[in-house]
Design a protein around this motif. Structure first.
Motif, mmCIF file in Angstrom:
data_model
loop_
_atom_site.group_PDB
_atom_site.id
_atom_site.type_symbol
_atom_site.label_atom_id
_atom_site.label_comp_id
_atom_site.label_asym_id
_atom_site.label_seq_id
_atom_site.Cartn_x
_atom_site.Cartn_y
_atom_site.Cartn_z
ATOM 1 N N GLN A 173 -8.797 1.893 -7.641
ATOM 2 C CA GLN A 173 -7.409 2.341 -7.589
ATOM 3 C C GLN A 173 -7.303 3.754 -7.032
ATOM 4 O O GLN A 173 -6.391 4.072 -6.266
ATOM 5 N N SER A 218 -8.704 -3.523 2.890
ATOM 6 C CA SER A 218 -8.069 -2.215 2.776
ATOM 7 C C SER A 218 -8.563 -1.265 3.863
ATOM 8 O O SER A 218 -7.804 -0.420 4.339
ATOM 9 N N LEU A 260 -7.533 3.699 -3.223
ATOM 10 C CA LEU A 260 -6.312 3.196 -2.598
ATOM 11 C C LEU A 260 -5.236 4.278 -2.548
ATOM 12 O O LEU A 260 -4.575 4.465 -1.521
ATOM 13 N N LEU A 279 0.801 -1.191 0.000
ATOM 14 C CA LEU A 279 0.000 0.000 0.000
ATOM 15 C C LEU A 279 0.852 1.267 0.000
ATOM 16 O O LEU A 279 0.356 2.344 -0.256
ATOM 17 N N LYS A 284 -15.255 3.840 0.824
ATOM 18 C CA LYS A 284 -14.671 2.961 -0.185
ATOM 19 C C LYS A 284 -15.678 1.919 -0.668
ATOM 20 O O LYS A 284 -16.666 1.623 -0.002
ATOM 21 N N SER A 297 -7.241 -7.624 -2.490
ATOM 22 C CA SER A 297 -7.160 -6.238 -2.076
ATOM 23 C C SER A 297 -8.432 -5.481 -2.358
ATOM 24 O O SER A 297 -8.667 -4.421 -1.812
ATOM 25 N N ASP A 307 -1.742 -0.581 -6.519
ATOM 26 C CA ASP A 307 -2.036 -1.943 -6.107
ATOM 27 C C ASP A 307 -1.621 -2.902 -7.226
ATOM 28 O O ASP A 307 -2.145 -2.816 -8.345
#
Length: 349
Positions: free
Chosen positions: A305, A119, A308, A4, A275, A347, A13
C-alpha cells in the motif's frame, strides 16, 4: 487509472481494503479444527491454480522480444534481487531495537519478492515512460522470481525463516513451479479462453489470494502469535519500510541516470525496480512459512500500500516534467493488451 488516483492526495487500493477486511474476519472468526483443515486444503489448491494462471497468461513471444532491451531488464533484476536483499540484510541491525525477529524475517522476505507487473505498467504510463519496457521488466521479474525467491529464502532465511526447511523446496515445486509450467505448456490451447474471460479469472485471482490471507491469519490467531506485535513495533516497521522505499526510489532514478538511460527508460526502471508484488509474495509466503505466514506477510501488505501511494504521486509529477511534454504519450493500448497477456488480474502485481 481512476483507482490509482483516488483520493488525489492519498490513493488507496480498494483491493488492499479487501485484504484488511479479510484480516479482520480472520481475527473475529478464525478457522479452527475441521474448518481450518478445509481452509488449508482450499488454500493449497488456490495457490496451485493461481500459478497455473500466471503461466497460462505469460506471453512467451512478448518476453523474448523484450530481451533486445536487456540492459534495462538486468538493471531491474539487480535492483529487485540484489540491492533489495542487501538492504534487507542490513536491517538486521534494527533487531530488537525497532523490529522483533519475526517482523524482521517478514521484512527480509519482502525484499526477496519479485517486482510487480500491472502497477508498474500503470505508473509508467501515467508518467509518460517506456511502457513496453515496464511490461517486459515486470514479466521477467515475476518469471525469474518463481525460482529465485525460494532459493534466496533458503539461503538467507534458512531454518530460522519461521518453518522454512528443505521440505519447502518440494512444496515450491509442486504448488508453484509445476502449475506454472503446466500453464505455459497449455497456453497454446487455453490462451484464447483466458483472454475472453480475463475479468472472471481476475476475480478468481483475487479470491484465491483472499483465501490465502484468511487461512494464514486464522492460523496466526489460533496460535496466538499476534500478541507478539505491539503498536510501537508496527510503527517501527512502517518507518523502516518508508526508508527502504525511499532509498530504492532514489537509487533506481539516479542510478539509471548514471548508467546512461533516457527519461522513458529511467521511469520504467524506477517503477519496476522499486516495487514488490503482493500477488506473488502472498502465495509464496504461505508455502514457505506455513503456520508463521501471517507475520511474514504483514510487512509485504504494508509495503504494497505504501508503494502505491508514493508512486502514484511521483507518477503524476513525472507526467508534468518539461521533458514529458516533448515525448510522445506511450500507447495505452499496448499496456492494456499486455496486462491481459502477462498480468494476474490483481493490483498486487
Amino acid at each position: 487509472m481512476n483507482r490509482l488516483s483516488w483520493p488525489r492526495w492519498m490513493p488507496i487500493d480498494p483491493y488492499v481494503l479487501l485484504l484488511l477486511g479479510t484480516v479482520g474476519i480472520a481475527a473475529l472468526l478464525p478457522a479452527r479444527d475441521t474448518a481450518a483443515d478445509v481452509a488449508s486444503g482450499a488454500s493449497t489448491a488456490a495457490i496451485a491454480f493461481l500459478f497455473f494462471l500466471y503461466g497460462a497468461r505469460l506471453s512467451t513471444r512478448e518476453a523474448v522480444d523484450g530481451l533486445r532491451h536487456w540492459r534495462l531488464h538486468v538493471t531491474v533484476l539487480v535492483c529487485t534481487f540484489v540491492i533489495f536483499p542487501v538492504l534487507g540484510l542490513a536491517a538486521r541491525g534494527l533487531v530488537p531495537v525497532l523490529l522483533t525477529h519475526p517482523l524482521y524475517q517478514g521484512l527480509l522476505f519482502l525484499t526477496l519478492v519479485p517486482s510487480t507487473i500491472q502497477s508498474s505498467i500503470a505508473f509508467t504510463s501515467i508518467a509518460r515512460g517506456n511502457v513496453p519496457a515496464a511490461i517486459c521488466a515486470g514479466s521477467f521479474s515475476s518469471l525469474i522470481g518463481i525460482v529465485l525467491t525460494p532459493l534466496l529464502a533458503a539461503a538467507l532465511l534458512g531454518s530460522n525463516g519461521g518453518g522454512f526447511s528443505a521440505d519447502s523446496i518440494v512444496k515450491i515445486v509442486l504448488q508453484l513451479l509445476v502449475p506454472f509450467v503446466a500453464g505455459q505448456l497449455l497456453r497454446r490451447w487455453i490462451g484464447e479462453f483466458i483472454a475472453r474471460h480475463k475479468r472472471v479469472l481476475g476475480l478468481v485471482d483475487r479470491g484465491s489470494i483472499l483465501l490465502v490471507v484468511y487461512t494464514a491469519f486464522s492460523e496466526g490467531m489460533v496460535r496466538g502469535i499476534w500478541h507478539q506485535v505491539s503498536a510501537v513495533r508496527l510503527a517501527g516497521l512502517l518507518a523502516v519500510e518508508a526508508v527502504l522505499l525511499a532509498v530504492m526510489l532514489v537509487l533506481t532514478w539516479y542510478g539509471a541516470k548514471a548508467l546512461g538511460f533516457g527519461r522513458g527508460d529511467r521511469i520504467a526502471i524506477q517503477f519496476a525496480g522499486s516495487k514488490k508484488s503482493l500477488a506473488s509474495g502472498l502465495p509464496m509466503a504461505s508455502v514457505l512459512f506455513g503456520a508463521h505466514a501471517s507475520l511474514a506477510v504483514l510487512p509485504l501488505m504494508l509495503f504494497h500500500q505504501m508503494q502505491l501511494m508514493v508512486c502514484a504521486v511521483i507518477a503524476k509529477r513525472r507526467a508534468h516534467d518539461p521533458e514529458a511534454q516533448e515525448d510522445p504519450v506511450p500507447p495505452p493500448a499496448a499496456a492494456a493488451e499486455s496486462r491481459s497477456a502477462v498480468g494476474t488480474g490483481t493490483s498486487g502485481r
